[in-house]
Design a protein around this motif. Structure first.
Motif: not given
Length: 203
Positions: A125-131, A185-203
């Protein structure tokens, strides 16, 4: 066949089974270690992006109100970095080094993902469009940090994809009947993926 032959056959079969189980257990352990390494890499990229955002906010190139917003969100992300390493559900992380102090409390991963997503949305939001980004990059006060921010953000995307790919490999392997039945696998809990919004600024 006599008794001796049957005993030899049974021993040979048992040896083969044990070798197969041992190799599978080694594979599970190796993938778990890969997840730990990719988690550390992901955490490092999260920290670098937050640091670049803080530097951008302090550069004087942003509007004061925008700089304050970016600084607030980035500082919260930066403060989370030393203690809230990206949880993948793995127990027994090293007591020292970049993986020390993992927060395995319920919801830790979700909260971290929400915080990092908030930083992504704030920066877009702060960086805005490419221009507008090009104009900001032309400002001597922000030129260098804009490059750092883009690079760390892009590397963050790659690190998260690699991490989640490794987590998926572990989850798929641990779904195997042999791994589950013999608790390889022993006692190691099942790993979970890391989810986030990592989309780069668009045009």
């Amino acid at each position: 066949m006599g008794l001796t032959e049957w005993v030899l056959v049974a021993v040979a079969v048992l040896a083969v089974v044990l070798v197969v189980l041992w190799r599978q257990a080694v594979r599970v352990d190796r993938l778990h270690r890969t997840v730990l390494r990719s988690r550390a890499t992901l955490e490092a990229q999260l920290a670098r992006r937050a640091a670049a955002a803080i530097e951008l906010a302090a550069s004087g190139a942003l509007d004061p109100a925008e700089a304050m917003i970016v600084s607030d969100v980035a500082l919260r992300a930066s403060d989370a970095a030393p203690v809230d390493l990206v949880p993948d559900g793995l127990a027994g992380s090293p007591e020292t080094g970049p993986l020390a102090g993992v927060d395995d409390s319920p919801g830790a991963g979700t909260n971290r993902g929400l915080l990092e997503s908030e930083l992504s949305r704030t920066l877009r939001a702060v960086l805005g469009p490419r221009s507008e980004r090009d104009e900001l990059a032309a400002d001597p006060r922000a030129a260098g940090v804009m490059t750092q921010l883009h690079q760390s953000w892009y590397r963050l995307q790659l690190a998260r994809r690699f991490h989640n790919s490794h987590v998926e490999q572990v989850r798929r392997l641990r779904a195997d009947a042999v791994v589950r039945v013999f608790h390889l696998a022993g006692r190691a809990p099942l790993p979970e993926p890391f989810d986030m919004d990592d989309e780069l600024p668009g045009d």
